[in-house]
Write a protein that holds these residues in place. Structure first.
Motif, PDB file in Angstrom:
ATOM      1  N   UNK A  20       0.854  -1.183   0.000  1.00  9.97           N
ATOM      2  CA  UNK A  20       0.000   0.000   0.000  1.00  9.97           C
ATOM      3  C   UNK A  20       0.890   1.233   0.000  1.00  9.97           C
ATOM      4  N   UNK A  21       0.577   2.169  -0.894  1.00  4.42           N
ATOM      5  CA  UNK A  21       1.353   3.401  -1.007  1.00  4.42           C
ATOM      6  C   UNK A  21       0.408   4.588  -1.052  1.00  4.42           C
ATOM      7  N   UNK A  22       0.941   5.775  -0.858  1.00  3.35           N
ATOM      8  CA  UNK A  22       0.145   7.003  -0.954  1.00  3.35           C
ATOM      9  C   UNK A  22       0.397   7.669  -2.293  1.00  3.35           C
ATOM     10  N   UNK A  23      -0.622   8.331  -2.790  1.00  2.05           N
ATOM     11  CA  UNK A  23      -0.500   9.099  -4.030  1.00  2.05           C
ATOM     12  C   UNK A  23      -1.426  10.304  -3.914  1.00  2.05           C
ATOM     13  N   UNK A  24      -1.163  11.305  -4.722  1.00  2.00           N
ATOM     14  CA  UNK A  24      -1.961  12.532  -4.707  1.00  2.00           C
ATOM     15  C   UNK A  24      -2.764  12.649  -5.984  1.00  2.00           C
ATOM     16  N   UNK A  25      -3.930  13.274  -5.876  1.00  2.00           N
ATOM     17  CA  UNK A  25      -4.728  13.555  -7.060  1.00  2.00           C
ATOM     18  C   UNK A  25      -6.210  13.594  -6.755  1.00  2.00           C
ATOM     19  N   UNK A  26      -6.910  14.437  -7.476  1.00  2.00           N
ATOM     20  CA  UNK A  26      -8.354  14.571  -7.317  1.00  2.00           C
ATOM     21  C   UNK A  26      -9.139  13.650  -8.225  1.00  2.00           C
ATOM     22  N   UNK A  27      -8.448  13.057  -9.214  1.00  2.00           N
ATOM     23  CA  UNK A  27      -9.078  12.073 -10.103  1.00  2.00           C
ATOM     24  C   UNK A  27      -8.158  10.861 -10.195  1.00  2.00           C
ATOM     25  N   UNK A  28      -8.683   9.760 -10.691  1.00  2.00           N
ATOM     26  CA  UNK A  28      -7.871   8.566 -10.850  1.00  2.00           C
ATOM     27  C   UNK A  28      -6.684   8.833 -11.780  1.00  2.00           C
ATOM     28  N   UNK A  29      -6.898   9.588 -12.847  1.00  5.15           N
ATOM     29  CA  UNK A  29      -5.801   9.910 -13.767  1.00  5.15           C
ATOM     30  C   UNK A  29      -4.675  10.632 -13.035  1.00  5.15           C
ATOM     31  N   UNK A  30      -5.004  11.582 -12.178  1.00  4.88           N
ATOM     32  CA  UNK A  30      -3.995  12.317 -11.415  1.00  4.88           C
ATOM     33  C   UNK A  30      -3.285  11.406 -10.417  1.00  4.88           C
ATOM     34  N   UNK A  31      -4.031  10.490  -9.806  1.00  2.85           N
ATOM     35  CA  UNK A  31      -3.432   9.537  -8.872  1.00  2.85           C
ATOM     36  C   UNK A  31      -2.426   8.651  -9.603  1.00  2.85           C
ATOM     37  N   UNK A  32      -2.780   8.184 -10.808  1.00  2.00           N
ATOM     38  CA  UNK A  32      -1.862   7.350 -11.577  1.00  2.00           C
ATOM     39  C   UNK A  32      -0.624   8.127 -11.995  1.00  2.00           C
ATOM     40  N   UNK A  33      -0.779   9.408 -12.321  1.00  2.00           N
ATOM     41  CA  UNK A  33       0.375  10.247 -12.640  1.00  2.00           C
ATOM     42  C   UNK A  33       1.287  10.394 -11.420  1.00  2.00           C
ATOM     43  N   UNK A  34       0.688  10.559 -10.249  1.00  2.00           N
ATOM     44  CA  UNK A  34       1.449  10.670  -9.013  1.00  2.00           C
ATOM     45  C   UNK A  34       2.190   9.364  -8.719  1.00  2.00           C
ATOM     46  N   UNK A  35       1.513   8.236  -8.932  1.00  2.00           N
ATOM     47  CA  UNK A  35       2.164   6.929  -8.752  1.00  2.00           C
ATOM     48  C   UNK A  35       3.365   6.797  -9.676  1.00  2.00           C
ATOM     49  N   UNK A  36       3.176   7.181 -10.929  1.00  2.00           N
ATOM     50  CA  UNK A  36       4.249   7.072 -11.919  1.00  2.00           C
ATOM     51  C   UNK A  36       5.448   7.936 -11.529  1.00  2.00           C
ATOM     52  N   UNK A  37       5.192   9.113 -10.968  1.00  2.00           N
ATOM     53  CA  UNK A  37       6.282   9.990 -10.545  1.00  2.00           C
ATOM     54  C   UNK A  37       7.097   9.361  -9.419  1.00  2.00           C
ATOM     55  N   UNK A  38       6.426   8.641  -8.533  1.00  2.00           N
ATOM     56  CA  UNK A  38       7.111   8.007  -7.401  1.00  2.00           C
ATOM     57  C   UNK A  38       7.652   6.628  -7.728  1.00  2.00           C
TER      58      UNK A  38
END
Length: 91
Positions: A20-38
């Protein structure tokens, strides 16, 4: 907004074994972008070459399958749990 993302065993090589990890974003697309950055490379295992969720990957926000909501534009409110679940086939 920070959300919790549950990572299936098969993708944990991208998250250093974390389930389990944390990610940021107001939409799923933003969350996936945040995951990709990390965790570089993980987004490509969830989305296909056209940018859609892969056919054999299920993604839930809370208890709701995003395919029946707004797909990548599904809202991910602060504190939400996003689950990535590979489909299992067999007999």
């Amino acid at each position: 907004m920070s959300v919790s993302v549950r990572i299936p065993t098969i993708l944990r090589t991208y998250t250093n074994g974390e389930s389990e990890v944390s990610a940021d974003g107001g939409t799923l697309a933003e969350v996936l972008d945040s995951l990709e950055a990390s965790y570089p490379g993980i987004k490509g295992r969830i989305l296909d070459d056209q940018g859609a969720i892969r056919r054999f990957v299920n993604v839930y926000v809370g208890n709701d399958d995003v395919r029946f909501l707004e797909s990548l534009e599904t809202s991910t409110p602060a504190g939400a749990q996003v689950s990535v679940i590979p489909a299992v086939a067999g007999g």
